[in-house]
Design a protein around this motif. Structure first.
Motif, short mmCIF file in Angstrom:
data_model
loop_
_atom_site.label_atom_id
_atom_site.label_comp_id
_atom_site.label_asym_id
_atom_site.label_seq_id
_atom_site.Cartn_x
_atom_site.Cartn_y
_atom_site.Cartn_z
N SER A 7 128.83 -26.94 2.81
CA SER A 7 128.25 -26.64 4.14
C SER A 7 128.58 -27.79 5.10
CB SER A 7 126.75 -26.42 4.05
OG SER A 7 126.10 -27.62 3.64
N HIS A 8 128.47 -27.48 6.35
CA HIS A 8 128.80 -28.45 7.41
C HIS A 8 127.68 -29.49 7.54
CE1 HIS A 8 130.52 -28.94 11.75
NE2 HIS A 8 131.18 -29.71 10.87
N THR A 9 128.02 -30.75 7.46
CA THR A 9 127.01 -31.82 7.53
C THR A 9 126.76 -32.32 8.96
OG1 THR A 9 128.76 -33.43 7.07
CG2 THR A 9 127.44 -32.64 5.20
N GLY A 10 127.42 -31.73 9.92
CA GLY A 10 127.22 -32.12 11.32
C GLY A 10 127.46 -30.94 12.23
N ILE A 11 127.83 -31.19 13.45
CA ILE A 11 128.23 -30.15 14.39
C ILE A 11 129.57 -30.55 15.00
CG2 ILE A 11 125.90 -29.31 14.92
CD1 ILE A 11 125.91 -31.02 17.43
N ASP A 12 130.35 -29.54 15.39
CA ASP A 12 131.63 -29.80 16.03
C ASP A 12 131.54 -29.48 17.51
OD1 ASP A 12 132.70 -30.49 13.59
OD2 ASP A 12 133.63 -28.50 13.24
N PHE A 13 132.05 -30.43 18.34
CA PHE A 13 132.16 -30.20 19.78
C PHE A 13 133.60 -29.88 20.13
CE2 PHE A 13 128.23 -32.68 19.70
CZ PHE A 13 127.45 -32.03 20.66
N HIS A 49 139.12 -31.51 17.54
CA HIS A 49 137.71 -31.37 17.95
C HIS A 49 136.99 -32.68 17.60
CE1 HIS A 49 137.51 -30.28 13.65
NE2 HIS A 49 136.24 -30.75 13.70
N LEU A 50 135.73 -32.79 17.96
CA LEU A 50 134.92 -33.96 17.58
C LEU A 50 133.86 -33.52 16.59
CD1 LEU A 50 133.90 -36.94 17.95
CD2 LEU A 50 132.34 -36.02 19.69
N HIS A 51 133.85 -34.16 15.44
CA HIS A 51 132.78 -33.95 14.47
C HIS A 51 131.69 -34.99 14.74
CE1 HIS A 51 130.89 -32.94 10.62
NE2 HIS A 51 130.69 -34.26 10.46
N PHE A 52 130.43 -34.51 14.91
CA PHE A 52 129.31 -35.42 15.22
C PHE A 52 128.19 -35.22 14.21
CE2 PHE A 52 125.11 -36.01 17.20
CZ PHE A 52 125.19 -37.34 17.60
#
Length: 257
Positions: free
Chosen positions: A149-155, A229-232
């Motif tokens: 699963s994704h551990t952050g959010i992508d902008f 993209h940016l992973h945050f």
């Protein structure tokens, strides 16, 4: 036998007249001498020591009285000067105290303003990519991630886009992060951490302090990605696996997203 005085002029009356005249002249001379002597006495007393007289005492008292009056005038003038100096000193002291209070008031106002500015700096948060949006949410499922699963959010961000610190903090990591590609990790002022991944390059160094909105990197497509993209991430430690909901984190710091 009776004796008779012959008629005519006789010498005896003349003798009497002479004696009477002499007596009158003597009295006049005596009187004149007494008067002159009396008038001369003060002058003589002034020129040499002699018995004290009423006149010399009066002259002495006048001199003493004049001296007393002079001394009294000097004392009065000195007292007035002292009073004036005391008043001036009191006025100067009052003005100095007023100036000191005003300086203290300004200092306190400046310190309050500085504290308010610092609070604002520490509590101001922004998006890492201004005007962007979330393209992939937190805990999204995919085989792309080793954890499942994704551990952050992508902008959403094209390569070369400026990446900003979301808040005030200190840079604790600038390195290659494996699947994250080039990454930057910040320790925020509240003890939490934020992570920025898939960067083309970092523009800060470890140990550097940053403020909200300051550029820290350039976005890209390094690491395990399908496109730029940016992973945050928001974390409780600088390491992988300590992630928390980044949307809730940003919203908790006033970011409407």
């Amino acid at each position: 036998m009776a004796f008779t005085r012959p008629t005519g002029r006789h010498r005896r009356p003349a003798v009497r007249a002479s004696r009477a005249g002499a007596k009158v002249a003597g009295i006049a001379a005596l009187t004149t001498g007494s008067v002159v002597g009396t008038l001369a006495a003060p002058a003589q007393a002034a020129n040499h020591e002699g018995p004290d007289t009423g006149l010399t005492r009066v002259i002495g008292f006048d001199s003493v009285a004049q001296e007393i009056a002079t001394q009294a005038s000097l004392v009065h003038s000195a007292a007035e000067q002292d009073a004036a100096e005391a008043e001036a000193a009191a006025r100067a002291s009052k003005e100095a105290a007023k100036a000191e209070r005003e300086a203290e008031r300004k200092k306190e106002a400046k310190e309050r303003a500085a504290r308010a500015a610092e609070r604002k700096r520490l509590n101001t948060f922004v998006l890492p990519i201004p005007g962007s949006y979330v393209s992939t949410g937190y805990h999204a499922s995919s085989s792309l991630w080793s954890s499942g699963s994704h551990t952050g959010i992508d902008f959403h961000a094209a390569s070369g886009t400026s990446v900003h610190a979301v808040g005030a903090g200190t840079v604790v990591k600038v390195d290659w992060g494996g699947a994250y590609g080039n990454e930057v990790v910040l320790r925020m002022h509240d003890g939490t951490y934020t992570q920025y991944g898939h960067l083309t390059a970092a523009t800060v160094a470890v140990g550097q302090t940053v403020t909200a909105g300051q550029q820290i990197a350039i976005s890209g497509a390094t690491g395990n990605v399908t496109g730029p993209h940016l992973h945050f991430e928001a974390r409780t430690s600088p390491e992988y696996g300590s992630d928390m909901d980044p949307l809730a984190y940003l919203r908790g710091h006033g970011i409407d997203i």
